[in-house]
Design an enzyme around this catalytic site. Structure first.
Site, PDB file in Angstrom:
ATOM      1  N   GLN A  64       0.803  -1.217   0.000  1.00  0.00           N
ATOM      2  CA  GLN A  64       0.000   0.000   0.000  1.00  0.00           C
ATOM      3  C   GLN A  64       0.837   1.269   0.000  1.00  0.00           C
ATOM      4  OE1 GLN A  64      -1.539  -1.152   4.084  1.00  0.00           O
ATOM      5  NE2 GLN A  64      -1.563   1.059   4.331  1.00  0.00           N
ATOM      6  N   CYS A  70      -5.112   0.145   3.903  1.00  0.00           N
ATOM      7  CA  CYS A  70      -5.018  -1.260   4.317  1.00  0.00           C
ATOM      8  C   CYS A  70      -6.353  -1.983   4.210  1.00  0.00           C
ATOM      9  CB  CYS A  70      -4.463  -1.353   5.737  1.00  0.00           C
ATOM     10  SG  CYS A  70      -5.452  -0.472   6.969  1.00  0.00           S
ATOM     11  N   HIS A 367      -5.610  -1.011  11.641  1.00  0.00           N
ATOM     12  CA  HIS A 367      -5.016  -1.639  10.466  1.00  0.00           C
ATOM     13  C   HIS A 367      -5.780  -2.911  10.126  1.00  0.00           C
ATOM     14  CE1 HIS A 367      -1.914  -2.279   7.500  1.00  0.00           C
ATOM     15  NE2 HIS A 367      -1.576  -3.453   8.003  1.00  0.00           N
ATOM     16  N   ASN A 388      -0.035  -9.277   5.166  1.00  0.00           N
ATOM     17  CA  ASN A 388      -0.064  -7.828   5.326  1.00  0.00           C
ATOM     18  C   ASN A 388      -0.075  -7.170   3.951  1.00  0.00           C
ATOM     19  OD1 ASN A 388       0.026  -5.292   6.552  1.00  0.00           O
ATOM     20  ND2 ASN A 388       1.615  -5.885   7.996  1.00  0.00           N
TER      21      ASN A 388
END
Length: 446
Positions: A64, A70, A367, A388
């Site tokens: 990102q 996110c 997040h 992630n």
């Protein structure tokens, strides 16, 4: 009763410090290495090795960059995981995050104007107006907000709307947009309170404002695709495919094919104001006016985790929201409560319950990521595999290991397909939601 610090107090504090045998050793260690490095516990590495009894194949990790997308990356990743399996797409295939980013900021501007008009009669220093003006729009969001965007605008592959400087580095565009939205709020509030403007006059002003927002966003991100060709080669046999002149809605229907109504938000919020097995929404939170409402079903942690396990067992990854910075080592890709030993380092008690952290602002969801695996021992989870969206240079090529007790403490939301909910939970999820205040921690944008 007031308490001022006296010289005698300071003398006592100094004496206590000097009388500790390890004070000088610890002072040298902490001042040289910093708090996190000095408190790091290497046992967390061996306790959180990246092996899992359930481990989904999910391809390359996205990045990102310097943006707060996110929630968007995580949601689109869950969809591309499914697409990669269905259509044998290559590991580097991605859906366009920039496309969603454009429409999210455009819709958030309109949502902001809507809330400005709803609160126009309130004083500028009222808590609701102050909350609204603190951050007119940001990069963050929640699962239901992305569903609202997709239901209206569809999705496109990254090749149809690639990243731009501003999608990768959003600080500059956010400064401009928030400046404009506050500027427009002044105009709209004046029209209501001083000019007694009609609905038609307010709508005309709002249309002009939205036209300017569209232009700003188009300059920053490029105009979003309306029709495009989808071309790709399959991962296994390198077979070429081309699907011409698709709309974003057609692409979503044909290649993603999800009924977004099947995917619902489950939260884990053990605060006294949120009864378990009830649903909640948040006042003034959303992006698409008239679009999908944010709605959460609050469950105890054991039920919360079991749903995530069931979905992983079913071969589906799980969108989740957490407080990622707490006790998290980014380079090594570890999220575990024993990563940093602050209590032992400073000889203080910093422990709080999850409810206390939510009530007093110590923790909240900041997040969103994706659960792609779990390690079960005797049927119980010990650690979780996390995809992630910070690229492949952190963790294990972008994947993290989350200990089960870290999940207990710092995980607040998951998104689950309704087919994994029992009849009882389905009835509970269908309840009319209780409306929470705009600043409730469950309204935090990931």
């Amino acid at each position: 009763m007031s308490f001022a610090i006296s010289n005698d107090d300071i003398a006592n504090f100094r004496a206590d410090y000097d009388n500790r045998r390890d004070s000088q050793v610890l002072e040298r260690a902490v001042t040289k290495n910093g708090v996190r490095n000095a408190s790091f516990d290497w046992h967390s590495i061996k306790d959180n090795d990246p092996h899992f009894s359930i481990d989904l194949k999910t391809g390359n990790v996205a990045d990102q960059k310097q943006s707060g997308r996110c929630w968007m990356f995580a949601a689109l990743n869950t969809m591309r995981h499914d697409m990669q399996q269905k259509f044998n797409l290559p590991d580097n295939f991605e859906l366009s995050q920039s496309y969603q980013f454009f429409w999210d900021k455009f819709e958030k501007a309109n949502y902001f104007y809507e809330n400005v008009l709803k609160t126009a009669k309130k004083d500028a220093d009222s808590r609701k107006v102050a909350w609204l003006m603190a951050t007119p729009q940001s990069d963050g969001g929640q699962w239901d907000m992305l569903c609202a965007l997709i239901e209206k605008y569809g999705v496109v592959p990254k090749t149809a709307m690639p990243e731009s400087f501003n999608s990768n580095n959003s600080r500059g565009i956010n400064e401009v947009l928030n400046n404009k939205l506050r500027h427009d709020a002044v105009i709209l509030r004046k029209m209501v309170n001083e000019d007694n403007a009609s609905d038609d006059e307010l709508n005309t002003a709002r249309q002009k404002m939205l036209n300017e927002v569209y232009r700003i966003l188009a300059y920053a991100f490029g105009e979003p695709a309306t029709h495009f060709d989808f071309e790709y080669r399959t991962k296994k046999d390198n077979e070429y495919h081309r699907d011409a002149n698709l709309t974003p809605q057609e692409f979503f229907k044909k290649y993603v094919g999800w009924n977004l109504e099947d995917y619902v938000s489950i939260i884990q919020a053990p605060t006294a104001d949120k009864e378990y097995h009830k649903t909640y929404t948040i006042d003034m939170l959303g992006n698409v006016v008239g679009g999908r409402q944010i709605k959460h079903l609050n469950l105890p942690m054991d039920e919360f985790k079991q749903l995530a396990i069931d979905q992983l067992k079913g071969g589906e990854s799980v969108w989740f929201g957490s407080d990622v910075v707490k006790y998290s080592e980014t380079k090594l890709g570890i999220m575990a409560l024993n990563t940093y030993r602050y209590n032992e380092l400073f000889d203080v008690d910093l422990d709080m319950t999850k409810a206390q952290m939510l009530d007093y602002g110590q923790s909240m969801m900041d997040h969103a990521m994706v659960l792609t695996g779990v390690d079960l021992v005797d049927g119980q989870p010990t650690k979780w595999k996390v995809e992630n969206s910070w690229g492949n240079k952190v963790g294990h090529k972008g994947y993290f290991v989350m200990s089960d007790d870290w999940m207990d403490q710092y995980c607040f939301q998951i998104v689950i397909n309704k087919k994994y909910l029992s009849e009882k939970l389905l009835k509970e999820q269908a309840q009319e939601p209780i409306v929470l205040k705009p600043w409730d921690p469950m309204g935090t944008l990931a």
